[in-house]
Design an enzyme around this catalytic site. Structure first.
Site, short mmCIF file in Angstrom:
data_model
loop_
_atom_site.label_atom_id
_atom_site.label_comp_id
_atom_site.label_asym_id
_atom_site.label_seq_id
_atom_site.Cartn_x
_atom_site.Cartn_y
_atom_site.Cartn_z
N ASN A 10 12.10 17.41 -1.98
CA ASN A 10 12.71 16.44 -1.07
C ASN A 10 14.11 16.97 -0.79
O ASN A 10 15.00 16.87 -1.63
CB ASN A 10 12.74 15.08 -1.78
CG ASN A 10 13.32 13.98 -0.92
OD1 ASN A 10 13.80 14.23 0.18
ND2 ASN A 10 13.27 12.77 -1.43
N ARG A 94 8.71 16.69 1.54
CA ARG A 94 8.98 15.48 2.32
C ARG A 94 9.65 15.92 3.62
O ARG A 94 10.69 16.58 3.60
CB ARG A 94 9.90 14.57 1.54
CG ARG A 94 10.23 13.31 2.29
CD ARG A 94 11.10 12.42 1.44
NE ARG A 94 11.43 11.22 2.15
CZ ARG A 94 12.26 10.31 1.70
NH1 ARG A 94 12.82 10.46 0.53
NH2 ARG A 94 12.51 9.24 2.39
N HIS A 182 10.68 6.03 5.63
CA HIS A 182 10.34 5.67 4.25
C HIS A 182 8.82 5.49 4.08
O HIS A 182 8.36 4.75 3.22
CB HIS A 182 11.06 4.38 3.79
CG HIS A 182 12.55 4.49 3.77
ND1 HIS A 182 13.38 3.57 4.35
CD2 HIS A 182 13.35 5.43 3.23
CE1 HIS A 182 14.64 3.95 4.18
NE2 HIS A 182 14.65 5.07 3.50
N ARG A 242 25.28 3.39 6.88
CA ARG A 242 24.75 3.25 8.25
C ARG A 242 24.79 1.79 8.68
O ARG A 242 24.60 0.89 7.86
CB ARG A 242 23.31 3.75 8.32
CG ARG A 242 23.20 5.25 8.21
CD ARG A 242 21.75 5.69 8.15
NE ARG A 242 21.45 6.37 6.91
CZ ARG A 242 20.22 6.56 6.44
NH1 ARG A 242 19.18 6.14 7.10
NH2 ARG A 242 20.05 7.19 5.29
N GLU A 387 8.02 8.41 -4.55
CA GLU A 387 7.64 9.23 -3.40
C GLU A 387 7.16 10.61 -3.85
O GLU A 387 6.30 11.21 -3.21
CB GLU A 387 8.84 9.34 -2.44
CG GLU A 387 9.13 8.02 -1.75
CD GLU A 387 10.60 7.81 -1.43
OE1 GLU A 387 11.43 7.84 -2.38
OE2 GLU A 387 10.93 7.61 -0.26
#
Ligand code: ADP
Length: 411
Positions: A10, A94, A182, A242, A387
């Site tokens: 990742n 990923r 996600h 963000r 993940e």
């Protein structure tokens, strides 16, 4: 049969996260061996932190490291000692953006890599690093298959009515869509639900992935319905830095009245907004929770209020709600955020079990726990996301589907 390993990657701008898994018999779950992070790339103080399953954490200072290729060299050096007999058959990556059409993990071929480069403008902060990770891994493990797993893929199954913006259709055709992100996390949660709560697995569940990036997704019987994130990873909930949902009119005002250009607006919305921008204290929820500043408490209140609002919107888009799942760093660890969200959703049928909510950690069944009372009309759960394990499963499945077990060339 000798061991075959799956390496998951990742790759972010400053951090690379790896997982090393051993493949068992065909069809079996890969077994995790190591979790390794190389952090602070681009500084003089890059660091490798490796944790074997059930073992002690190991730290190594690396010094100045700038690129994924440097970091992979360090990883190889480390694994040569720590995991003798390493035989990486597949590296599973990923990849944040798979564009409008890629719905499933794929072996990386030159044409796919070219297509992924074409999606860079859609995810300029993430996609180039993901591609650099693929290239570096191909150079480091030339005999392994490289597999790309897309964070957008899960949402590609959402109904078109939730995939569009109210723009002329030519924009949709050009790729202006609600991609959602996600996806590997949502896919993992959806895969866990049948064992955790058959009722939620068969019903309508709103999943809150609350990390430094945060989004929510409505899932109906395992299928995606709608996501709070859209075209970019900016939309929806406010995040560490963000802004989350914002009136496009604000952007017009920033351009027309304040004369900001695209780069300045991008810096503001991606890096100087959200919890950090609102509080002036920091992006990290732990820092905000520990702070006595009123602005920090207000930023948390705004965050949880937005989560409640999104829950209502997503439940309505799914035609109802049977329960919620909290996951990722904040969702798994912040009892305060979960309390604020669920106590504001009592009217919907959530009855918080305060003792269960306060209990933390990944003990018990990997940290999975129900945080609503037995009498609660709706269920809420904490399910730690993973993940990496999703990447490992996908990587191995693509390798096994290819049949030969041999690597492919990325060129
Ligand atoms: P990402 O993978 O997107 O970088 P994570 O899923 O690791 O993010 O989540 C990071 C967030 O989780 C940070 O805001 C961090 O403060 C928060 N977090 C981690 N542990 C705790 C905790 N014990 N209490 C509150 N927040 C926490």
């Amino acid at each position: 049969m000798s061991a075959r390993h799956v390496l998951t990657i990742n790759a972010g701008s400053a951090t690379l996260k790896f997982g090393l898994y051993e493949a068992g018999r065909p069809g079996a779950e890969p077994a995790q061996g190591w979790r390794i992070t190389i952090d602070r790339l681009g500084t003089d103080a890059a660091e490798l932190v490796a944790t074997p399953v059930g073992g002690e954490r190991i730290r190594r200072t690396l010094g100045a490291r700038s690129h994924a290729a440097d970091a992979l060299g360090d990883l190889l050096d480390f694994l040569a000692q720590a995991a003798p007999g390493l035989a990486v058959a597949v590296v599973s990556h990923r990849v944040v953006h798979g564009g409008p059409d890629l719905r499933a993990p794929l072996a990386v071929e030159p044409a796919l890599l070219e297509a992924l480069r074409g999606f860079e403008p859609l995810a300029p902060l993430h996609q180039p690093h993901n591609i650099a990770g693929i290239e570096a891994a191909h150079a480091a493990f030339p005999d392994a298959m490289q597999v790309a797993c897309f964070d957008t893929a899960f949402h590609r199954g959402q109904p078109k009515v939730n995939d569009v913006y109210a723009l002329p259709p030519s924009f949709y055709d050009e790729g202006v869509r609600r991609y959602g992100f996600h996806g590997l996390s949502y896919e993992y949660i959806a895969a866990r639900l049948p064992a955790v709560s058959p009722r939620l697995a068969a019903g309508r569940v709103v999943v809150a992935h609350l990390g430094s990036g945060a989004s929510m997704c409505a899932i109906d019987a395992g299928r995606p319905v709608s996501s709070s994130m859209g075209f970019s990873a900016l939309d929806g909930l406010p995040m560490g830095t963000r802004c989350g949902q914002i009136d496009p009119g604000v952007l017009l005002w920033l351009m027309q009245a304040r004369g900001l250009d695209a780069d300045a607006i991008s810096r503001l919305l991606y890096h100087r907004s959200g919890l950090a921008g609102m509080s002036g204290v920091g992006a990290d929820m732990r820092t905000l929770e520990a702070s006595g500043e009123p602005a920090a408490a207000f930023a948390i209140e705004h965050f949880t209020t937005r989560i409640r609002r999104e829950t209502g919107a997503l439940a309505a888009s799914a035609g109802g709600i049977d329960g919620m799942v909290f996951t990722a760093g904040i969702g798994e660890n912040s009892a305060r955020v979960r309390t604020d969200v669920l106590s504001g959703l009592r009217w919907l049928g959530f009855e918080l079990d305060e003792a269960a909510n306060a209990g933390g950690g990944r003990n018990g069944d990997g940290g999975i726990r129900r945080i609503t009372t037995d009498g609660s009309a709706l269920e809420a759960w904490v399910i730690p996301t993973d993940e990496e394990s999703m990447l490992a499963r996908h990587g191995l499945a693509v390798l096994e589907a290819a049949g030969d077990g041999n690597g492919r060339r990325v060129e």
